[in-house]
Design an enzyme around this catalytic site. Structure first.
Site, mmCIF file in Angstrom:
data_model
loop_
_atom_site.group_PDB
_atom_site.id
_atom_site.type_symbol
_atom_site.label_atom_id
_atom_site.label_comp_id
_atom_site.label_asym_id
_atom_site.label_seq_id
_atom_site.Cartn_x
_atom_site.Cartn_y
_atom_site.Cartn_z
ATOM 1 N N CYS A 5 45.022 36.869 37.022
ATOM 2 C CA CYS A 5 44.768 38.288 37.330
ATOM 3 C C CYS A 5 45.694 39.198 36.542
ATOM 4 O O CYS A 5 45.245 40.153 35.906
ATOM 5 C CB CYS A 5 44.926 38.519 38.836
ATOM 6 S SG CYS A 5 44.702 40.232 39.298
ATOM 7 N N CYS B 194 42.097 40.576 35.922
ATOM 8 C CA CYS B 194 41.889 41.893 36.537
ATOM 9 C C CYS B 194 42.682 43.033 35.887
ATOM 10 O O CYS B 194 42.103 44.075 35.570
ATOM 11 C CB CYS B 194 42.296 41.881 38.013
ATOM 12 S SG CYS B 194 42.229 40.296 38.828
ATOM 13 N N LYS C 67 42.038 43.690 32.052
ATOM 14 C CA LYS C 67 40.614 44.062 31.970
ATOM 15 C C LYS C 67 40.403 45.497 32.415
ATOM 16 O O LYS C 67 39.679 46.271 31.795
ATOM 17 C CB LYS C 67 39.795 43.075 32.811
ATOM 18 C CG LYS C 67 38.327 43.353 32.976
ATOM 19 C CD LYS C 67 37.971 44.364 34.044
ATOM 20 C CE LYS C 67 38.548 44.116 35.404
ATOM 21 N NZ LYS C 67 38.001 42.987 36.120
ATOM 22 N N TYR D 193 30.470 38.457 36.198
ATOM 23 C CA TYR D 193 31.444 39.557 36.180
ATOM 24 C C TYR D 193 32.055 39.735 34.782
ATOM 25 O O TYR D 193 32.096 40.836 34.240
ATOM 26 C CB TYR D 193 32.610 39.263 37.120
ATOM 27 C CG TYR D 193 32.382 39.375 38.591
ATOM 28 C CD1 TYR D 193 32.896 40.450 39.306
ATOM 29 C CD2 TYR D 193 31.724 38.380 39.297
ATOM 30 C CE1 TYR D 193 32.758 40.539 40.684
ATOM 31 C CE2 TYR D 193 31.581 38.457 40.672
ATOM 32 C CZ TYR D 193 32.091 39.543 41.367
ATOM 33 O OH TYR D 193 31.948 39.617 42.716
ATOM 34 N N GLU E 166 31.567 42.910 32.254
ATOM 35 C CA GLU E 166 32.718 43.792 32.031
ATOM 36 C C GLU E 166 33.083 43.869 30.558
ATOM 37 O O GLU E 166 33.331 44.954 30.009
ATOM 38 C CB GLU E 166 33.905 43.306 32.869
ATOM 39 C CG GLU E 166 33.634 43.480 34.357
ATOM 40 C CD GLU E 166 34.768 43.027 35.262
ATOM 41 O OE1 GLU E 166 34.773 43.439 36.428
ATOM 42 O OE2 GLU E 166 35.632 42.254 34.816
ATOM 43 N N HIS F 61 31.896 67.054 50.455
ATOM 44 C CA HIS F 61 31.024 67.748 49.522
ATOM 45 C C HIS F 61 31.810 68.503 48.460
ATOM 46 O O HIS F 61 32.832 69.114 48.795
ATOM 47 C CB HIS F 61 30.146 68.738 50.300
ATOM 48 C CG HIS F 61 29.076 69.356 49.489
ATOM 49 N ND1 HIS F 61 27.996 68.640 49.028
ATOM 50 C CD2 HIS F 61 28.935 70.621 49.021
ATOM 51 C CE1 HIS F 61 27.220 69.453 48.322
ATOM 52 N NE2 HIS F 61 27.766 70.649 48.305
ATOM 53 N N GLU G 94 29.079 61.155 49.386
ATOM 54 C CA GLU G 94 28.424 61.723 50.575
ATOM 55 C C GLU G 94 26.983 61.241 50.704
ATOM 56 O O GLU G 94 26.407 61.259 51.782
ATOM 57 C CB GLU G 94 28.489 63.254 50.573
ATOM 58 C CG GLU G 94 27.658 63.900 49.488
ATOM 59 C CD GLU G 94 27.749 65.434 49.512
ATOM 60 O OE1 GLU G 94 27.697 66.014 50.609
ATOM 61 O OE2 GLU G 94 27.883 66.031 48.436
HETATM 62 P P1 NDP Z 1 30.503 33.788 36.906
HETATM 63 O O1 NDP Z 1 30.413 32.509 37.618
HETATM 64 O O2 NDP Z 1 30.516 35.042 37.670
HETATM 65 O O3 NDP Z 1 29.324 33.900 35.844
HETATM 66 C C1 NDP Z 1 29.088 32.884 34.930
HETATM 67 C C2 NDP Z 1 27.878 33.260 34.116
HETATM 68 O O4 NDP Z 1 27.711 32.324 33.067
HETATM 69 C C3 NDP Z 1 26.598 33.252 34.939
HETATM 70 O O5 NDP Z 1 25.792 34.307 34.479
HETATM 71 C C4 NDP Z 1 25.993 31.899 34.596
HETATM 72 O O6 NDP Z 1 24.605 31.885 34.656
HETATM 73 C C5 NDP Z 1 26.416 31.740 33.146
HETATM 74 N N1 NDP Z 1 26.526 30.346 32.769
HETATM 75 C C6 NDP Z 1 27.144 29.345 33.420
HETATM 76 N N2 NDP Z 1 27.039 28.185 32.745
HETATM 77 C C7 NDP Z 1 26.334 28.458 31.628
HETATM 78 C C8 NDP Z 1 25.891 27.663 30.552
HETATM 79 N N3 NDP Z 1 26.150 26.378 30.485
HETATM 80 N N4 NDP Z 1 25.167 28.268 29.581
HETATM 81 C C9 NDP Z 1 24.879 29.597 29.648
HETATM 82 N N5 NDP Z 1 25.283 30.390 30.659
HETATM 83 C C10 NDP Z 1 25.990 29.822 31.635
HETATM 84 O O7 NDP Z 1 31.788 33.628 35.983
HETATM 85 P P2 NDP Z 1 32.687 34.657 35.197
HETATM 86 O O8 NDP Z 1 33.310 33.875 34.105
HETATM 87 O O9 NDP Z 1 31.956 35.893 34.871
HETATM 88 O O10 NDP Z 1 33.801 35.012 36.272
HETATM 89 C C11 NDP Z 1 34.465 34.002 37.007
HETATM 90 C C12 NDP Z 1 34.792 34.510 38.371
HETATM 91 O O11 NDP Z 1 35.907 35.369 38.307
HETATM 92 C C13 NDP Z 1 33.670 35.343 39.000
HETATM 93 O O12 NDP Z 1 32.766 34.567 39.707
HETATM 94 C C14 NDP Z 1 34.402 36.299 39.874
HETATM 95 O O13 NDP Z 1 34.478 35.772 41.170
HETATM 96 C C15 NDP Z 1 35.767 36.404 39.230
HETATM 97 N N6 NDP Z 1 35.894 37.706 38.565
HETATM 98 C C16 NDP Z 1 35.952 38.820 39.320
HETATM 99 C C17 NDP Z 1 36.056 40.039 38.738
HETATM 100 C C18 NDP Z 1 36.097 41.266 39.585
HETATM 101 O O14 NDP Z 1 36.324 41.154 40.790
HETATM 102 N N7 NDP Z 1 35.872 42.440 39.017
HETATM 103 C C19 NDP Z 1 36.130 40.209 37.285
HETATM 104 C C20 NDP Z 1 36.028 38.974 36.576
HETATM 105 C C21 NDP Z 1 35.916 37.770 37.210
HETATM 106 P P3 NDP Z 1 23.784 31.595 36.011
HETATM 107 O O15 NDP Z 1 23.925 32.808 36.846
HETATM 108 O O16 NDP Z 1 22.404 31.373 35.510
HETATM 109 O O17 NDP Z 1 24.403 30.382 36.619
#
Ligand code: NDP
Length: 459
Positions: A43, A48, A51, A177, A181, A436, A441
């Site tokens: 983070c 976080c 980012k 996410y 982002e 407002h 709101e």
């Molecule tokens: P996520 O698990 O959120 O997303 C992973 C993405 O990659 C999904 O769209 C998934 O597709 C895709 N994916 C997975 N495997 C493959 C593959 N083999 N080929 C192609 N696409 C693939 O992971 P992130 O890395 O975005 O983030 C990790 C975690 O960190 C998040 O789940 C979140 O909890 C946390 N995070 C939170 C943030 C916040 O609170 N603002 C910011 C950043 C991260 P599919 O959906 O089809 O499985």
């Protein structure tokens, strides 16, 4: 009870581990914490915090454009990537120091180096063994890149924070996410950005109206979103990267960033040998008090992977400290965990999506939607639109989901998370006086359900 060197040995100095160590020490426990990479974990260092700083940087492009119709003349625009990158890094290094001092002040012993579990009560760091009544695995996760030809050419979020040069063109792969982002960040910083997602619509698991609205807004701003597309292989040609997609088409870029999820860093640290069962993806199953299958070894945060969110890891760290040393067995309530996706524009969300609510309550729902141009943009003429949505159960009147895409969504959703935790009904929302003029709101003035049966007109 045998005499251990410590009451608690924490492996991993990220948000969850640090919280557990600090609070445990505050409750009188003898605590050590080992970290091999950076204090503050993902983070603070590659997640976080940096980012969000990048996300602010990216939004200035629109702010400058919006300023003109408010009467401002903005001079010639320029963006210097090293300035942003290095100022960000300096702030992160300051935070590393804050974490270090905070732990020492709490009386925690800090150990630098890779830790390995030698047995259920022993940890080895730098060739020296130390014993503890409890060992807490707080090792977090690491970006996962699928095994495709050319994967050695790609970067992940870890590297994206330190790029030598800002690319002219980037392809971001993934639909979660991190991908959303970073697509917003790079586009805002002036990089020609393509985002590829393997499914029909990104942000699987979020509310469908929110997903569709964000896709529309990102496309309007100029991000090239391509769904139902994945990369088959990547090659290097004349210093540029060339990706071949699954439909046979090609796309060239200076940088390809994979944001395809993260995996727990639980392998190779002696866990299985010590009797800790791991799931196939490396995550550690735990009970409600975070005990693994080896009773003296606990785990939290991304290593467990219930919610990969910093505030969840810190809540788990707090619960562990109170349970072990505060005489108060404490569980974490995972209901209504809010989160934000700091895209451009951002999402704020808490509670059930409409689809989840339908699974639980059938058609006994009232869905409220409001889509509008925020006041600021009536003058700026920025075409970005905001979407707000409430999911309520008709029979009980309970509000079970609040979702938004639009400026300050993350700030707004925190308060609504409190309302949902408190069990607020739609009648409570309706009887709340708005502030407002704000976008917020709108959440207390939506009166007509758009789906799931018409609600009586506002009293
Ligand atoms: P996520 O698990 O959120 O997303 C992973 C993405 O990659 C999904 O769209 C998934 O597709 C895709 N994916 C997975 N495997 C493959 C593959 N083999 N080929 C192609 N696409 C693939 O992971 P992130 O890395 O975005 O983030 C990790 C975690 O960190 C998040 O789940 C979140 O909890 C946390 N995070 C939170 C943030 C916040 O609170 N603002 C910011 C950043 C991260 P599919 O959906 O089809 O499985």
């Amino acid at each position: 009870m045998p005499d251990f060197d410590y009451d608690l040995f924490v492996i991993g100095g990220g948000s969850g581990g640090v919280r557990a160590a600090r609070v445990s020490a505050g409750l009188g426990a003898r605590v050590a914490i080992a970290e091999e990479r950076y204090w503050g974990g993902t983070c603070v260092n590659v997640g976080c915090v940096p980012k969000k700083l990048f996300s602010y940087a990216a939004h200035f492009a629109e702010d400058f454009a919006d300023a003109a119709r408010f009467g401002w003349t903005v001079g010639e625009l320029g963006f210097d990537w090293p300035t942003l990158r290095d100022n960000k890094t300096a702030e992160i290094e300051r935070l590393n120091g804050v974490y270090d001092r905070m732990l020492r002040a709490a009386g925690v012993e800090l150990l630098w180096g890779r830790a390995r579990v030698a047995d259920p009560h022993t940890v080895e760091v730098g060739g020296r063994r130390r014993t503890a009544a409890h060992i807490l695995i707080a090792v977090g996760g690491w970006p996962y890149v699928p095994d495709i030809p050319g994967r050695e050419h790609v970067v992940t979020s870890n590297e994206a924070f330190f790029l030598e040069r800002l690319p002219g063109e980037i392809v971001v792969v993934g639909g979660g996410y991190v991908a959303v982002e970073f697509a917003g960040i790079f586009h805002g910083l002036g990089v020609k950005t393509t985002q590829l997602y393997r499914g029909p619509l990104f942000l699987r698991g979020f509310d469908d109206d929110i997903r569709e609205h964000l896709a529309r807004e990102m496309r309007k701003k100029g991000v090239d979103l391509r769904f139902d597309r994945d990369i088959r292989e990547i090659g290097k040609e004349n210093g540029r990267l060339a990706a071949t997609l699954d439909d046979g088409s090609r796309i060239e870029a200076d940088t390809i960033m994979y944001a395809t999820g993260r995996r727990p860093l639980t392998r190779g640290i002696g866990l299985e040998e010590a009797g800790v069962v791991l799931d196939d993806d490396g995550s550690i199953p735990v009970d409600e008090h975070f005990r693994t299958s080896a009773p003296s070894i606990l785990a939290l945060g991304d290593a467990v992977g219930r919610f990969e969110l910093t505030p969840v890891a810190t809540a788990e760290g707090m619960a562990i400290a109170r349970t072990l040393f505060g005489g108060r067995p404490t569980a974490v309530d995972y209901a209504n965990v809010p989160s934000a996706v700091f895209g451009q524009p951002p999402i704020g969300t808490v509670g059930l999506t409409e689809a989840q609510a339908r699974d639980l309550h059938g058609d006994d729902l009232d869905i409220y939607l409001s889509e509008f141009r925020p006041l600021k943009h009536t003058i700026s003429l920025n075409e970005e639109r905001t979407l707000m949505k409430i999911v309520a159960v008709r029979g009980t009147d309970a509000v079970v989901g609040v979702h938004m895409v639009g400026p300050d969504a993350g700030e707004m959703i925190q308060g609504f998370a409190v309302a949902l935790k408190a069990g607020a009904t739609k009648a409570v929302f309706d009887s709340t006086v708005g502030v407002h003029p704000t976008s917020a709101e709108e959440f207390v003035t939506m009166r007509e359900a758009v789906r799931g049966g018409a609600r009586k007109a506002a009293e």
